[in-house]
Design a protein around this motif. Sequence first.
Motif, short mmCIF file in Angstrom:
data_model
loop_
_atom_site.label_atom_id
_atom_site.label_comp_id
_atom_site.label_asym_id
_atom_site.label_seq_id
_atom_site.Cartn_x
_atom_site.Cartn_y
_atom_site.Cartn_z
N SER A 171 -63.14 -0.50 -6.09
CA SER A 171 -62.19 0.60 -6.17
C SER A 171 -60.83 0.03 -6.57
CB SER A 171 -62.11 1.35 -4.85
OG SER A 171 -61.63 0.51 -3.83
N SER A 172 -59.97 0.87 -7.06
CA SER A 172 -58.69 0.37 -7.57
C SER A 172 -57.52 0.96 -6.79
CB SER A 172 -58.54 0.70 -9.05
OG SER A 172 -58.55 2.09 -9.24
N ILE A 173 -56.38 0.32 -6.96
CA ILE A 173 -55.12 0.80 -6.39
C ILE A 173 -54.05 0.58 -7.45
CG2 ILE A 173 -54.66 -1.43 -5.26
CD1 ILE A 173 -53.24 0.19 -3.03
N ALA A 174 -53.25 1.60 -7.69
CA ALA A 174 -52.15 1.48 -8.66
C ALA A 174 -51.09 0.56 -8.09
CB ALA A 174 -51.56 2.85 -8.96
N LEU A 175 -50.47 -0.21 -8.95
CA LEU A 175 -49.39 -1.11 -8.53
C LEU A 175 -48.34 -0.35 -7.73
CD1 LEU A 175 -48.10 -3.90 -8.59
CD2 LEU A 175 -47.12 -3.31 -10.82
N ALA A 176 -48.02 0.85 -8.16
CA ALA A 176 -47.01 1.67 -7.48
C ALA A 176 -47.45 2.09 -6.07
CB ALA A 176 -46.69 2.91 -8.31
N GLU A 177 -48.76 2.07 -5.79
CA GLU A 177 -49.28 2.46 -4.47
C GLU A 177 -49.27 1.31 -3.47
OE1 GLU A 177 -52.87 5.12 -4.38
OE2 GLU A 177 -52.92 4.50 -6.49
N LEU A 178 -49.08 0.08 -3.95
CA LEU A 178 -49.02 -1.06 -3.03
C LEU A 178 -47.83 -0.91 -2.10
CD1 LEU A 178 -49.69 -4.16 -5.33
CD2 LEU A 178 -51.23 -3.18 -3.63
N PRO A 179 -47.91 -1.49 -0.90
CA PRO A 179 -46.72 -1.50 -0.06
C PRO A 179 -45.60 -2.22 -0.80
CG PRO A 179 -48.54 -2.73 0.97
CD PRO A 179 -49.03 -2.19 -0.31
N ALA A 180 -44.37 -1.94 -0.46
CA ALA A 180 -43.22 -2.56 -1.15
C ALA A 180 -43.34 -4.07 -1.17
CB ALA A 180 -41.93 -2.13 -0.46
#
Length: 136
Positions: free
Chosen positions: A42-51
């Motif tokens: 599964s993927s996660i957008a860079l913008a969705e990562l914690p700061a």
Amino acid sequence: MLKAFATQVRKAGVLWVLGAAFVLAPVVGHTRQTPSAAGSLSSIALAELPAQGRVTYALIREGGPFPYDKDGSVFGNRERILPAQQRGYYREYTVRTPGARNRGARRIVCGGQKPRTPDACYYTGDHYASFREIVE
């Protein structure tokens, strides 16, 4: 005498159950995420990562400097969740965890021959129990 025998059988039964639970606990208690037949996670957008994850990702792209000595060290993929590659292909980087006294459980693992321009990077928030591929 029969009562003593029944007590022994009960004790043996309890020990057997406890022994089976002890042996099976690592298998049952740890569900491993494995790549699908197509080899994708599964993927996660860079913008969705914690700061803090976005900061670590930027440091990877810049080539450091990294806050922890172990950042950039070889990740062995012993969990076999990430696609199979030769040893040395994957490198791990710490994602700071606010309030943690140690490195915490969060990491970014990147694969490729050029650390600053990896082929793929993956985020784990649970110390390698699961991964999500980072997409920009």
